[in-house]
Design a protein around this motif. Sequence first.
Motif, PDB file in Angstrom:
ATOM      1  N   GLN A 252      39.424  35.345  40.430  1.00  0.00           N
ATOM      2  CA  GLN A 252      39.695  36.499  39.593  1.00  0.00           C
ATOM      3  C   GLN A 252      38.515  36.700  38.646  1.00  0.00           C
ATOM      4  O   GLN A 252      37.920  35.731  38.179  1.00  0.00           O
ATOM      5  CB  GLN A 252      40.979  36.292  38.786  1.00  0.00           C
ATOM      6  CG  GLN A 252      42.227  36.137  39.630  1.00  0.00           C
ATOM      7  CD  GLN A 252      42.590  37.415  40.365  1.00  0.00           C
ATOM      8  OE1 GLN A 252      42.475  38.511  39.812  1.00  0.00           O
ATOM      9  NE2 GLN A 252      43.014  37.279  41.606  1.00  0.00           N
ATOM     10  N   SER A 253      38.163  37.946  38.370  1.00  0.00           N
ATOM     11  CA  SER A 253      36.989  38.185  37.543  1.00  0.00           C
ATOM     12  C   SER A 253      37.104  37.520  36.177  1.00  0.00           C
ATOM     13  O   SER A 253      36.106  37.057  35.610  1.00  0.00           O
ATOM     14  CB  SER A 253      36.752  39.692  37.380  1.00  0.00           C
ATOM     15  OG  SER A 253      37.865  40.305  36.745  1.00  0.00           O
ATOM     16  N   HIS A 254      38.334  37.424  35.644  1.00  0.00           N
ATOM     17  CA  HIS A 254      38.483  36.796  34.329  1.00  0.00           C
ATOM     18  C   HIS A 254      38.330  35.287  34.398  1.00  0.00           C
ATOM     19  O   HIS A 254      38.288  34.617  33.358  1.00  0.00           O
ATOM     20  CB  HIS A 254      39.834  37.164  33.692  1.00  0.00           C
ATOM     21  CG  HIS A 254      41.024  36.739  34.498  1.00  0.00           C
ATOM     22  ND1 HIS A 254      41.682  37.599  35.351  1.00  0.00           N
ATOM     23  CD2 HIS A 254      41.660  35.543  34.603  1.00  0.00           C
ATOM     24  CE1 HIS A 254      42.690  36.952  35.929  1.00  0.00           C
ATOM     25  NE2 HIS A 254      42.694  35.712  35.492  1.00  0.00           N
ATOM     26  N   ASP A 255      38.259  34.722  35.616  1.00  0.00           N
ATOM     27  CA  ASP A 255      38.061  33.281  35.761  1.00  0.00           C
ATOM     28  C   ASP A 255      36.592  32.920  35.954  1.00  0.00           C
ATOM     29  O   ASP A 255      36.267  31.759  36.234  1.00  0.00           O
ATOM     30  CB  ASP A 255      38.864  32.754  36.961  1.00  0.00           C
ATOM     31  CG  ASP A 255      40.357  32.760  36.700  1.00  0.00           C
ATOM     32  OD1 ASP A 255      40.743  32.657  35.525  1.00  0.00           O
ATOM     33  OD2 ASP A 255      41.121  32.890  37.672  1.00  0.00           O
TER      34      ASP A 255
ATOM     35  N   SER B 194      31.506  36.149  31.989  1.00  0.00           N
ATOM     36  CA  SER B 194      31.448  37.578  31.677  1.00  0.00           C
ATOM     37  C   SER B 194      30.302  37.898  30.726  1.00  0.00           C
ATOM     38  O   SER B 194      29.626  37.005  30.202  1.00  0.00           O
ATOM     39  CB  SER B 194      32.772  38.015  31.045  1.00  0.00           C
ATOM     40  OG  SER B 194      32.911  37.431  29.758  1.00  0.00           O
TER      41      SER B 194
ATOM     42  N   ASN C 251      30.760  39.018  27.765  1.00  0.00           N
ATOM     43  CA  ASN C 251      31.173  38.440  26.485  1.00  0.00           C
ATOM     44  C   ASN C 251      30.820  36.962  26.407  1.00  0.00           C
ATOM     45  O   ASN C 251      30.421  36.451  25.351  1.00  0.00           O
ATOM     46  CB  ASN C 251      32.672  38.629  26.262  1.00  0.00           C
ATOM     47  CG  ASN C 251      33.032  40.046  25.879  1.00  0.00           C
ATOM     48  OD1 ASN C 251      32.187  40.795  25.360  1.00  0.00           O
ATOM     49  ND2 ASN C 251      34.269  40.431  26.117  1.00  0.00           N
ATOM     50  N   ASP C 252      30.971  36.265  27.525  1.00  0.00           N
ATOM     51  CA  ASP C 252      30.577  34.859  27.559  1.00  0.00           C
ATOM     52  C   ASP C 252      29.075  34.716  27.327  1.00  0.00           C
ATOM     53  O   ASP C 252      28.626  33.795  26.629  1.00  0.00           O
ATOM     54  CB  ASP C 252      30.956  34.220  28.899  1.00  0.00           C
ATOM     55  CG  ASP C 252      32.449  34.131  29.097  1.00  0.00           C
ATOM     56  OD1 ASP C 252      33.158  33.851  28.110  1.00  0.00           O
ATOM     57  OD2 ASP C 252      32.909  34.343  30.234  1.00  0.00           O
TER      58      ASP C 252
ATOM     59  N   ARG D 126      29.674  39.582  36.916  1.00  0.00           N
ATOM     60  CA  ARG D 126      29.931  40.995  36.643  1.00  0.00           C
ATOM     61  C   ARG D 126      28.941  41.840  37.434  1.00  0.00           C
ATOM     62  O   ARG D 126      27.864  41.367  37.832  1.00  0.00           O
ATOM     63  CB  ARG D 126      29.794  41.307  35.146  1.00  0.00           C
ATOM     64  CG  ARG D 126      30.869  40.665  34.268  1.00  0.00           C
ATOM     65  CD  ARG D 126      32.246  41.217  34.594  1.00  0.00           C
ATOM     66  NE  ARG D 126      33.282  40.688  33.708  1.00  0.00           N
ATOM     67  CZ  ARG D 126      33.990  39.608  33.956  1.00  0.00           C
ATOM     68  NH1 ARG D 126      33.747  38.909  35.061  1.00  0.00           N
ATOM     69  NH2 ARG D 126      34.945  39.215  33.122  1.00  0.00           N
TER      70      ARG D 126
END
Length: 350
Positions: free
Chosen positions: A35-38, A41, A43-44, A157
């Motif tokens: 999953q993209s949130h895993d 990013s 933000n990271d 991303r």
Amino acid sequence: MLVTDDNVEPVLGVGKAELSEAKGRRWLHRSAALQSHDTYSWNDLNTSLRYGNLGPDQVRLVGGDVSVDELFHRSVAGGSRTFLRIVPEAVHRALATGGTLVIDQLDLINPWADQVARALAGIFTTRVQANLYASLRGAPGFGAHKDTHDVFVVQGRGKKHWTLGTGDDTAQLTMVAGDVLYLPEGTSHDVATGAEGALHITFAIPRPNVQELLSWTISHSQDTGLLAAIDEGDPAATATALAERTHKISDTDVSAFLQEGLSRGVAPSYVNLPYAVREAEPGGTTTLFARRSFVDILPDGADEHAQVLACLSATDEMAVEDLLSVSGVSKPLDVVRELAQRGLISLSER
């Protein structure tokens, strides 16, 4: 040793059968493995740049109109102590002018990258390094090239367009957020960034070779003749001694060589205070949870440690009370505390 190909699935989304079949043989592309949130990013990346204590030895720029030195501002604290801070305007200008920002050894400053690197280290039995590549507005790639090590690529991303192979034997694919790509050593590849920009992370996996193994066995040998200076007048004797030593290398020698190298590169680094040193039993108004910190190679015979760790995947957590009841060891609380002290599991309260 507690090392299986299953260990990497929770953190990379690639199963045992796929990895075993591809490892060292062919490239493997897994769409939507994560999953993209895993993944990692923008933000990271902002957090890493802000708090990662980075310097020119860890950050590179490829292309663009900004030098690496322009990315940093030197500040003074406490009268004499100096430290470096990222200059946001310089980073923006570097990427806006077609540069690619590279952070080497991302695993040293980001927990997710560290977790993946440690899982891969357990499988490939070698130190694994994570590097980040971030670019905007269709920045050019590095040209077609081959790496001298295996590589796992995770798209964080945006999109990256890959050309794999050379001549008539080529393949085209596009990586989007959550995709994972495995490239064995020597796979030719060329990469281009999508128009909207992208970031991806590569996990470099060097393979120990026979030359390194032979050097290691000689340095650990009790045969004083092997450690003597080479006799220029009798090179044949030296060659014979080396050949004899090569034939004496055993499976145990190879295992010890790999274990020592991995231990130097991936040492436990997680501190679990105050839980690792607390004598109190779990319970009370809060619940104590255990999570496996990273995949590690355990010494042969550490059965009770292995049983407890087997109850925890690389990502799932379990209430300690539940873990104690299902682990099946004689003194589970003692084992949990030992694992926490070694950094093999992390403990937290809810």
